[in-house]
Design a protein around this motif. Structure first.
Motif, PDB file in Angstrom:
ATOM      1  N   ALA A  43       0.830  -1.202   0.000  1.00  0.00           N
ATOM      2  CA  ALA A  43       0.000   0.000   0.000  1.00  0.00           C
ATOM      3  C   ALA A  43       0.869   1.258   0.000  1.00  0.00           C
ATOM      4  O   ALA A  43       0.582   2.220  -0.722  1.00  0.00           O
ATOM      5  N   ALA A  46       2.303   1.726  -3.508  1.00  0.00           N
ATOM      6  CA  ALA A  46       1.265   2.164  -4.443  1.00  0.00           C
ATOM      7  C   ALA A  46       0.887   3.624  -4.227  1.00  0.00           C
ATOM      8  O   ALA A  46       0.772   4.402  -5.190  1.00  0.00           O
ATOM      9  N   PHE A 152      -8.152  -0.072   1.527  1.00  0.00           N
ATOM     10  CA  PHE A 152      -7.381   0.737   0.591  1.00  0.00           C
ATOM     11  C   PHE A 152      -8.088   2.037   0.203  1.00  0.00           C
ATOM     12  O   PHE A 152      -7.445   3.071   0.071  1.00  0.00           O
ATOM     13  N   GLN A 170      -5.018   1.612  -7.214  1.00  0.00           N
ATOM     14  CA  GLN A 170      -5.355   0.188  -7.087  1.00  0.00           C
ATOM     15  C   GLN A 170      -4.517  -0.667  -8.032  1.00  0.00           C
ATOM     16  O   GLN A 170      -4.096  -1.770  -7.660  1.00  0.00           O
ATOM     17  N   TYR A 173      -1.199  -0.939  -6.513  1.00  0.00           N
ATOM     18  CA  TYR A 173      -1.318  -1.818  -5.346  1.00  0.00           C
ATOM     19  C   TYR A 173      -1.276  -3.286  -5.779  1.00  0.00           C
ATOM     20  O   TYR A 173      -0.570  -4.102  -5.189  1.00  0.00           O
TER      21      TYR A 173
END
Length: 183
Positions: A43, A46, A152, A170, A173
């Motif tokens: 996370a 990302a 998220f 996303q 991620y």
């Protein structure tokens, strides 16, 4: 966890050359700020990848846009950012891999990182400080708990104030999780 340039490139969307520059600093930020669980690391990669446009920008591009004009006093946005003097909006524009913004946040990050960011905000443009400021932000906003819980979208809202760029975040991620060997 050993964050290689290849893992960082995959998780941030950066070129391998750019990821190589940031690798030791991202590793240090994760170690210092206890970003250790693979879900948390994924996370973090990302979100920093999206916020910096694939580790390309460590300073917000300045127009000023209509939204950026609100960084200047006497707006409510400026007040919320602690921008009290004319010129604070541009001076304390977003910097670092998670775009620390506003006089108040620069002051707090400066204390946390032991840097004089009020007088030298440009320090957050350097790869070392850009990465460490992202780790500092992550830690101080308790984002690891959200990351390890798989929240998220909420994590994105805490960083961005909304869900701008959610699809890109996303996708990064997913790439980060794959690079880290997690489902």
């Amino acid at each position: 966890m050993n964050l290689t340039a290849e893992i960082i490139a995959a998780g941030t969307g950066a070129t391998l050359a750019r990821a190589t520059v940031f690798a030791p600093f991202m590793q240090a930020a994760c170690a210092t700020y206890h970003i250790l669980d693979p879900r948390d690391v994924a996370a973090f990669l990302a979100q920093t990848g999206h916020e910096s446009e694939n580790l390309v920008y460590t300073k917000e591009l300045w127009g000023p846009t209509p939204a950026q004009r609100l960084y200047e006093p006497p707006s409510q946005k400026a007040k919320g950012l602690g921008n009290t003097q004319l010129g604070d909006g541009r001076r304390f524009c977003g910097r670092g891999l998670i775009q620390v913004t506003g006089r108040r946040n620069y002051t707090l990050a400066g204390i946390g990182l032991d840097l004089d960011l009020v007088n030298h905000p440009e320090l957050l443009e350097q790869p070392e400080h850009a990465a460490m400021s992202a780790g500092w932000f992550w830690w101080n906003n308790k984002l690891s708990a959200l990351a390890t819980a798989g929240q998220f979208t909420t994590l994105t809202e805490r960083i961005n104030g909304g869900t701008n760029g959610l699809a890109d975040r996303q996708a990064l991620y997913g790439a980060a999780k794959k690079a880290l060997g997690i489902a």
